[in-house]
Motif scaffolding. Structure first.
Motif, PDB file in Angstrom:
ATOM      1  N   ASP A   1       0.833  -1.197   0.000  1.00 23.38           N
ATOM      2  CA  ASP A   1       0.000   0.000   0.000  1.00 23.38           C
ATOM      3  C   ASP A   1       0.874   1.255   0.000  1.00 23.38           C
ATOM      4  O   ASP A   1       0.589   2.234  -0.708  1.00 23.38           O
ATOM      5  CB  ASP A   1      -0.929   0.009   1.220  1.00 23.38           C
ATOM      6  N   LEU A   2       1.949   1.219   0.776  1.00 19.37           N
ATOM      7  CA  LEU A   2       2.885   2.346   0.822  1.00 19.37           C
ATOM      8  C   LEU A   2       3.512   2.565  -0.558  1.00 19.37           C
ATOM      9  O   LEU A   2       3.579   3.701  -1.052  1.00 19.37           O
ATOM     10  CB  LEU A   2       3.959   2.053   1.878  1.00 19.37           C
ATOM     11  N   LEU A   3       3.975   1.478  -1.185  1.00 21.97           N
ATOM     12  CA  LEU A   3       4.593   1.581  -2.505  1.00 21.97           C
ATOM     13  C   LEU A   3       3.588   2.081  -3.541  1.00 21.97           C
ATOM     14  O   LEU A   3       3.935   2.892  -4.411  1.00 21.97           O
ATOM     15  CB  LEU A   3       5.165   0.219  -2.918  1.00 21.97           C
ATOM     16  N   THR A   4       2.356   1.613  -3.468  1.00 18.51           N
ATOM     17  CA  THR A   4       1.326   2.040  -4.418  1.00 18.51           C
ATOM     18  C   THR A   4       1.074   3.534  -4.307  1.00 18.51           C
ATOM     19  O   THR A   4       0.934   4.235  -5.331  1.00 18.51           O
ATOM     20  CB  THR A   4       0.034   1.245  -4.180  1.00 18.51           C
ATOM     21  N   ARG A   5       1.012   4.042  -3.090  1.00 18.27           N
ATOM     22  CA  ARG A   5       0.838   5.496  -2.903  1.00 18.27           C
ATOM     23  C   ARG A   5       2.023   6.253  -3.485  1.00 18.27           C
ATOM     24  O   ARG A   5       1.853   7.301  -4.124  1.00 18.27           O
ATOM     25  CB  ARG A   5       0.660   5.821  -1.415  1.00 18.27           C
ATOM     26  N   TRP A   6       3.217   5.729  -3.265  1.00 16.83           N
ATOM     27  CA  TRP A   6       4.426   6.386  -3.777  1.00 16.83           C
ATOM     28  C   TRP A   6       4.405   6.435  -5.302  1.00 16.83           C
ATOM     29  O   TRP A   6       4.730   7.472  -5.899  1.00 16.83           O
ATOM     30  CB  TRP A   6       5.669   5.644  -3.266  1.00 16.83           C
ATOM     31  N   ILE A   7       4.025   5.340  -5.945  1.00 25.18           N
ATOM     32  CA  ILE A   7       3.942   5.309  -7.409  1.00 25.18           C
ATOM     33  C   ILE A   7       2.961   6.379  -7.890  1.00 25.18           C
ATOM     34  O   ILE A   7       3.219   7.104  -8.859  1.00 25.18           O
ATOM     35  CB  ILE A   7       3.489   3.916  -7.898  1.00 25.18           C
ATOM     36  N   GLY A   8       1.831   6.512  -7.213  1.00 26.09           N
ATOM     37  CA  GLY A   8       0.836   7.511  -7.587  1.00 26.09           C
ATOM     38  C   GLY A   8       1.336   8.936  -7.447  1.00 26.09           C
ATOM     39  O   GLY A   8       0.856   9.849  -8.132  1.00 26.09           O
ATOM     40  N   GLN A   9       2.300   9.155  -6.565  1.00 27.15           N
ATOM     41  CA  GLN A   9       2.825  10.496  -6.317  1.00 27.15           C
ATOM     42  C   GLN A   9       4.068  10.812  -7.148  1.00 27.15           C
ATOM     43  O   GLN A   9       4.549  11.950  -7.130  1.00 27.15           O
ATOM     44  CB  GLN A   9       3.171  10.632  -4.826  1.00 27.15           C
ATOM     45  N   ASN A  10       4.586   9.833  -7.889  1.00 30.91           N
ATOM     46  CA  ASN A  10       5.825  10.005  -8.644  1.00 30.91           C
ATOM     47  C   ASN A  10       5.602   9.583 -10.093  1.00 30.91           C
ATOM     48  O   ASN A  10       5.768   8.411 -10.454  1.00 30.91           O
ATOM     49  CB  ASN A  10       6.947   9.179  -8.005  1.00 30.91           C
ATOM     50  N   PRO A  11       5.207  10.533 -10.946  1.00 32.01           N
ATOM     51  CA  PRO A  11       4.741  10.197 -12.292  1.00 32.01           C
ATOM     52  C   PRO A  11       5.799   9.617 -13.225  1.00 32.01           C
ATOM     53  O   PRO A  11       5.443   9.094 -14.291  1.00 32.01           O
ATOM     54  CB  PRO A  11       4.221  11.537 -12.823  1.00 32.01           C
ATOM     55  N   HIS A  12       7.062   9.676 -12.879  1.00 27.94           N
ATOM     56  CA  HIS A  12       8.092   9.037 -13.719  1.00 27.94           C
ATOM     57  C   HIS A  12       8.049   7.510 -13.620  1.00 27.94           C
ATOM     58  O   HIS A  12       8.690   6.816 -14.416  1.00 27.94           O
ATOM     59  CB  HIS A  12       9.488   9.517 -13.319  1.00 27.94           C
ATOM     60  N   PHE A  13       7.304   6.982 -12.637  1.00 29.94           N
ATOM     61  CA  PHE A  13       7.305   5.544 -12.371  1.00 29.94           C
ATOM     62  C   PHE A  13       5.892   4.971 -12.510  1.00 29.94           C
ATOM     63  O   PHE A  13       4.899   5.651 -12.262  1.00 29.94           O
ATOM     64  CB  PHE A  13       7.839   5.265 -10.965  1.00 29.94           C
ATOM     65  N   SER A  14       5.828   3.700 -12.891  1.00 34.75           N
ATOM     66  CA  SER A  14       4.539   3.015 -12.987  1.00 34.75           C
ATOM     67  C   SER A  14       4.759   1.527 -12.771  1.00 34.75           C
ATOM     68  O   SER A  14       5.893   1.032 -12.886  1.00 34.75           O
ATOM     69  CB  SER A  14       3.885   3.258 -14.351  1.00 34.75           C
ATOM     70  N   PHE A  15       3.675   0.811 -12.467  1.00 29.44           N
ATOM     71  CA  PHE A  15       3.768  -0.646 -12.347  1.00 29.44           C
ATOM     72  C   PHE A  15       2.388  -1.272 -12.476  1.00 29.44           C
ATOM     73  O   PHE A  15       1.370  -0.594 -12.401  1.00 29.44           O
ATOM     74  CB  PHE A  15       4.458  -1.073 -11.053  1.00 29.44           C
ATOM     75  N   VAL A  16       2.387  -2.581 -12.746  1.00 27.60           N
ATOM     76  CA  VAL A  16       1.180  -3.378 -12.597  1.00 27.60           C
ATOM     77  C   VAL A  16       1.193  -3.852 -11.147  1.00 27.60           C
ATOM     78  O   VAL A  16       2.101  -4.597 -10.741  1.00 27.60           O
ATOM     79  CB  VAL A  16       1.154  -4.568 -13.572  1.00 27.60           C
ATOM     80  N   ARG A  17       0.229  -3.415 -10.376  1.00 28.67           N
ATOM     81  CA  ARG A  17       0.259  -3.686  -8.929  1.00 28.67           C
ATOM     82  C   ARG A  17       0.312  -5.188  -8.669  1.00 28.67           C
ATOM     83  O   ARG A  17      -0.525  -5.944  -9.166  1.00 28.67           O
ATOM     84  CB  ARG A  17      -0.971  -3.096  -8.251  1.00 28.67           C
ATOM     85  N   PRO A  18       1.313  -5.646  -7.922  1.00 32.50           N
ATOM     86  CA  PRO A  18       1.417  -7.075  -7.618  1.00 32.50           C
ATOM     87  C   PRO A  18       0.180  -7.595  -6.895  1.00 32.50           C
ATOM     88  O   PRO A  18      -0.434  -6.890  -6.087  1.00 32.50           O
ATOM     89  CB  PRO A  18       2.655  -7.154  -6.713  1.00 32.50           C
ATOM     90  N   GLN A  19      -0.167  -8.835  -7.176  1.00 35.27           N
ATOM     91  CA  GLN A  19      -1.267  -9.507  -6.495  1.00 35.27           C
ATOM     92  C   GLN A  19      -0.783 -10.419  -5.374  1.00 35.27           C
ATOM     93  O   GLN A  19      -1.581 -10.844  -4.530  1.00 35.27           O
ATOM     94  CB  GLN A  19      -2.076 -10.323  -7.504  1.00 35.27           C
ATOM     95  N   ALA A  20       0.511 -10.710  -5.380  1.00 30.20           N
ATOM     96  CA  ALA A  20       1.058 -11.620  -4.362  1.00 30.20           C
ATOM     97  C   ALA A  20       2.577 -11.503  -4.368  1.00 30.20           C
ATOM     98  O   ALA A  20       3.180 -10.890  -5.252  1.00 30.20           O
ATOM     99  CB  ALA A  20       0.624 -13.060  -4.645  1.00 30.20           C
ATOM    100  N   GLY A  21       3.199 -12.127  -3.380  1.00 29.38           N
ATOM    101  CA  GLY A  21       4.654 -12.154  -3.313  1.00 29.38           C
ATOM    102  C   GLY A  21       5.245 -10.951  -2.613  1.00 29.38           C
ATOM    103  O   GLY A  21       4.582 -10.279  -1.802  1.00 29.38           O
ATOM    104  N   THR A  22       6.502 -10.657  -2.938  1.00 32.03           N
ATOM    105  CA  THR A  22       7.250  -9.598  -2.264  1.00 32.03           C
ATOM    106  C   THR A  22       7.921  -8.640  -3.237  1.00 32.03           C
ATOM    107  O   THR A  22       8.637  -7.744  -2.810  1.00 32.03           O
ATOM    108  CB  THR A  22       8.360 -10.207  -1.386  1.00 32.03           C
ATOM    109  N   THR A  23       7.734  -8.838  -4.545  1.00 29.03           N
ATOM    110  CA  THR A  23       8.466  -8.052  -5.532  1.00 29.03           C
ATOM    111  C   THR A  23       7.521  -7.334  -6.483  1.00 29.03           C
ATOM    112  O   THR A  23       6.402  -7.789  -6.752  1.00 29.03           O
ATOM    113  CB  THR A  23       9.423  -8.935  -6.358  1.00 29.03           C
ATOM    114  N   ALA A  24       8.005  -6.208  -7.007  1.00 28.00           N
ATOM    115  CA  ALA A  24       7.268  -5.446  -8.016  1.00 28.00           C
ATOM    116  C   ALA A  24       8.229  -5.078  -9.133  1.00 28.00           C
ATOM    117  O   ALA A  24       9.405  -4.772  -8.881  1.00 28.00           O
ATOM    118  CB  ALA A  24       6.675  -4.181  -7.402  1.00 28.00           C
ATOM    119  N   LEU A  25       7.744  -5.111 -10.362  1.00 31.87           N
ATOM    120  CA  LEU A  25       8.515  -4.646 -11.509  1.00 31.87           C
ATOM    121  C   LEU A  25       8.083  -3.211 -11.786  1.00 31.87           C
ATOM    122  O   LEU A  25       6.958  -2.961 -12.236  1.00 31.87           O
ATOM    123  CB  LEU A  25       8.268  -5.529 -12.725  1.00 31.87           C
TER     124      LEU A  25
END
Length: 373
Positions: free
Chosen positions: A288-312
């Motif tokens: 949730d913290l990382l998702t908020r950060w992505i939303g606040q930093n437009p140079h970055f994006s991701f497909v929100r992970p559904q499980a695990g510990t890693t994000a691309l």
């Protein structure tokens, strides 16, 4: 025998110990033995006395009964005789591929994934076909493409669920479709399941070992159970031929795992609900913290992970991923893994299951670095 350099492990080996903000780590924040004993409600003195009193023999060659029984609790249909203890999931993947794959065999593997699943069979002389996972599909495998790749048969199909590095999670219906494709091709279905159980939502994740008679599940104590230091993993399958082949090859390269390690792991598995509750709470809070950060930093994006510990995490800077990640590390001490380690560019893998404070500090440094580009 020649094999491709293991890009992600070489990257981690070169930089991880120097990192100030390690947001590349893929295990859920590690747990100490004292913390484990407290979490499980185990009396410290009695447990340590029992541990210290054991003679340091080989122990149980195929795995301590309590450890194997604990592993079985993670599956619906697997019994202790269908589990083989290994040195981590890396040891299990290597043992399986070493035991099953011969020169000329056809192996299909998803990409991106852990490099073992395609580089090891290639080193044995197998014909490796890659099933590329695409962002527009949520990094889930396209069953039609897999069906085409497997149309003329395959020895092994290698998948990774939840996926590393993307955190994509295959729903049961898709997993069952993959099983039917593997069955039609007469293939073993090897699934690296080291992140299985760390879901962002409640539904149980099925294992290929339960769904398919030639399904082979690989997992470990490292990621989900926060115990990489015990160096224990396993493979689980109902296929007797695969079990016999793995046990025969295992005699040549490991004999047994550490008896003290298995005793500690058995305790964690006996209290898996408590360990998983701790770790699921952490990965959900941090994502949730990382998702908020992505939303606040437009140079970055991701497909929100559904499980695990890693994000691309993708970025829009005109920089190769190795150059981006080296610059970040040298300027700030924040450490992530280049997409190039997964045959991808303009992205990096982030591990978000570290301590929440470390993640917050690392993301702060990442934002500051991006602001200077």
């Amino acid at each position: 025998m020649k094999i491709e350099p293991f890009k992600v492990e070489e990257w981690m080996n070169a930089y991880e110990t120097q990192a100030v903000y390690n947001i590349a780590e893929t295990c859920v924040e590690s747990i100490s033995l004292d913390e484990l004993l407290e979490l499980c409600g185990e009396e410290r003195g009695a447990f340590l006395d029992a541990l210290a009193g054991r003679r340091l023999t080989y122990g149980d060659i195929v795995g301590a009964p309590a450890y194997l029984q604990g592993i079985c609790g993670l599956y619906r249909t697997i019994g202790p005789q269908q589990v083989i203890s290994t040195h981590g999931a890396a040891g299990a993947n290597h043992l399986l591929l070493y035991s099953l794959v011969e020169p000329g065999d056809r192996v299909i593997s998803v990409l991106p994934t852990y490099q073992q699943l395609y580089s090891i069979p290639a080193s044995f002389g197998a014909e490796v076909r890659l099933l590329r996972l695409r962002r527009e599909n949520g990094y889930l495998p396209d069953p039609d493409e897999l069906r085409r790749l497997a149309a003329d048969g395959a020895k092994v199909i290698c998948i990774n669920n939840p996926n590393n590095p993307t955190g994509a999670l295959m729903p049961k219906a898709l997993l069952e479709e993959v099983v039917e494709i593997a069955r039609g091709a007469g293939a073993y279905l090897l699934c690296d399941e080291v992140y299985r159980g760390l879901n962002q939502q409640e539904p149980y994740t099925e294992s290929v070992a339960d769904l398919y008679e030639k399904g082979i599940s690989v997992s470990s104590m490292s990621k989900v159970f926060s115990m990489a230091g015990v160096r224990l993993g396993w493979l689980a399958t109902r296929d007797e031929a695969a079990l016999r082949a793995c046990l025969s090859h295992r005699d040549y390269n490991m004999i047994s795992c550490g008896m003290l390690d298995e005793q500690i792991a058995a305790l964690a598995l006996a209290h898996r609900d408590k360990v998983l509750a701790r770790n699921i709470a952490l990965v959900r809070r941090n994502l949730d913290l990382l998702t908020r950060w992505i939303g606040q930093n437009p140079h970055f994006s991701f497909v929100r992970p559904q499980a695990g510990t890693t994000a691309l995490v993708e970025y829009d800077f005109d920089l190769p991923s190795v150059e981006f990640c080296k610059g970040l590390f040298r300027q700030t001490g924040a450490f992530v893994t280049p997409g190039a380690c997964f045959e991808m560019e303009h992205c990096f893998r982030m591990g978000y299951a570290c301590g929440t404070t470390v993640l917050e500090q690392g993301l702060e440094k990442l934002a500051a670095y991006a602001g200077g580009l």
